[in-house]
Write an enzyme that holds these catalytic residues in place. Sequence first.
Site, short mmCIF file in Angstrom:
data_model
loop_
_atom_site.label_atom_id
_atom_site.label_comp_id
_atom_site.label_asym_id
_atom_site.label_seq_id
_atom_site.Cartn_x
_atom_site.Cartn_y
_atom_site.Cartn_z
N TYR A 1 0.86 -1.18 0.00
CA TYR A 1 0.00 0.00 0.00
C TYR A 1 0.89 1.23 0.00
CZ TYR A 1 -3.43 3.46 1.67
OH TYR A 1 -4.25 4.56 1.81
N ASP B 1 9.12 2.80 -0.30
CA ASP B 1 8.07 3.39 0.54
C ASP B 1 8.34 2.95 1.97
OD1 ASP B 1 5.91 4.17 1.97
OD2 ASP B 1 4.41 3.45 0.54
N LYS C 1 4.41 8.57 9.13
CA LYS C 1 4.21 7.91 10.43
C LYS C 1 5.23 8.35 11.50
CE LYS C 1 1.10 4.57 8.57
NZ LYS C 1 1.03 3.84 7.33
C1 LIG Z 1 0.38 4.38 6.00
C2 LIG Z 1 1.08 4.16 4.75
C3 LIG Z 1 0.95 5.04 3.67
C4 LIG Z 1 -0.05 6.17 3.66
O1 LIG Z 1 0.21 7.12 4.64
P1 LIG Z 1 -1.00 8.07 5.11
O2 LIG Z 1 -0.33 9.02 6.05
O3 LIG Z 1 -2.02 7.19 5.75
O4 LIG Z 1 -1.52 8.74 3.91
C5 LIG Z 1 1.75 4.85 2.56
N1 LIG Z 1 2.62 3.84 2.50
C6 LIG Z 1 2.77 2.96 3.51
C7 LIG Z 1 3.78 1.88 3.39
C8 LIG Z 1 2.00 3.08 4.65
O5 LIG Z 1 2.11 2.18 5.63
#
Ligand SMILES: *Cc1c(COP(=O)(O)O)cnc(C)c1O
Length: 433
Positions: A146, A241, A274
Amino acid sequence: MSTSPKSNASLFERAQRVIPGGVNSPVRAFRAVGGTPRFIQRAQGAYMWDAEGQRYIDYIGSWGPMILGHGHPAVLEAVHKAALDGLSFGAPTEREVELAEEIIRLVPSVEQVRLVSSGTEAGMSALRLARGATGRSKIIKFEGCYHGHADALLVKAGSGLATFGFPTSAGVPAEVVQHTLVLEYNNLAQLDEAFAIHGHELACVMIEPIAGNMNFVRASVPFMTRLRELCTKHGALLVFDEVMTGFRVALGGAQSVYAKLIPGFKPDMSVFGKVIGGGMPLAAFGASKDVMSQLAPLGPVYQAGTLSGNPVATACGLATLKQITQPDFFEALSTKTRQLVDGLTGAARAAGVPLVGDCEGGMFGFFFADALPQNYGVVMATDKERFNRFFHAMLDRGVYLAPALYEAGFVSAAHSDADIAATVAAAAEALRA
Ligand SMILES: *Cc1c(COP(=O)(O)O)cnc(C)c1O
């Protein structure tokens, strides 16, 4: 502590009248596991209390940011102090520079960063930059990873390698995802084949190096090695990511874990969120100066944000980074997380229940299965009924795990040995039942 007479059920009912599904982000609705979501009233350290005054040991940590636990005094003080100086200016501040310097110091592959407000925004901007910098359109992502909810990234796999993906959400036109190729995670043959066909037209490959949105699945070392080789050979950017893994699995993120296993390894671009916000809306993407100079105002790739680099959010992020850069912080966090995973698997073994687990730094996952899954299909084929029963049995015993079998879990520095032991004891009881 709570004096509120409100029940989770009554709040959920009220919420559903004015908010779609009663929640502002879908997984919070407990749809995967059933039951009533807990409305959280407050949190401190490793604990959260719901509207009914019930206490939970929290293994979600706001889905990752709360690596210090809730309400860390130094973080709260920094936020409070920053707020008194002003909530937002729409003009540059010294703290943005400080945070950028700190990210660059901790993540050697990053020479410049831009701050944004959410992981989605960071991932979407990174994608645009990769396309702008390479002058190419096509991208590869992996099933089960994601990267936020930008249109081009909400895609499921097509029926063959020459066909591109289909939207996983209504409202995303097929034309918008026609450049997105979705491959199976850890599948070397598919990767080779995809590059053989499309290598010359790929802007980037985006990957969660340790995937946390299909529970907890590591990219294998041979897979990551090959991915790096292919990206370099074909001039596609390798985008990590690390919104979840950054400053969470290790100080230098998952890329530092792979750099130890693959000599000279580094991604071309990194996306963070995060933990770097410490619980405030803050995210970032970074790369070499060469790539980053393609961004406006220097280059032709547009990207902007009213609240980007917000002064309160940067104060929160900096205060959080200051704590996690203390000597031995990650060693202690890793030990605790390992203790939890070993405790869970041990309890399952004693109860005769097939359960496997894995962890890195302060991130963990467990599966009701005989072996650790290597891709999304296998994760989703693990025992869902058992997971859901276990989830509710733990919740009833005051342990708050992620409410879906495809989510990772998080341990914070505030979790004590006693909290871990209590969790393992609750698990032993739940698994026997
Ligand atoms: C949480 C997450 C996102 C999205 O971040 P948001 O702050 O919720 O928009 C993107 N990539 C990864 C790997 C994530 O865990």
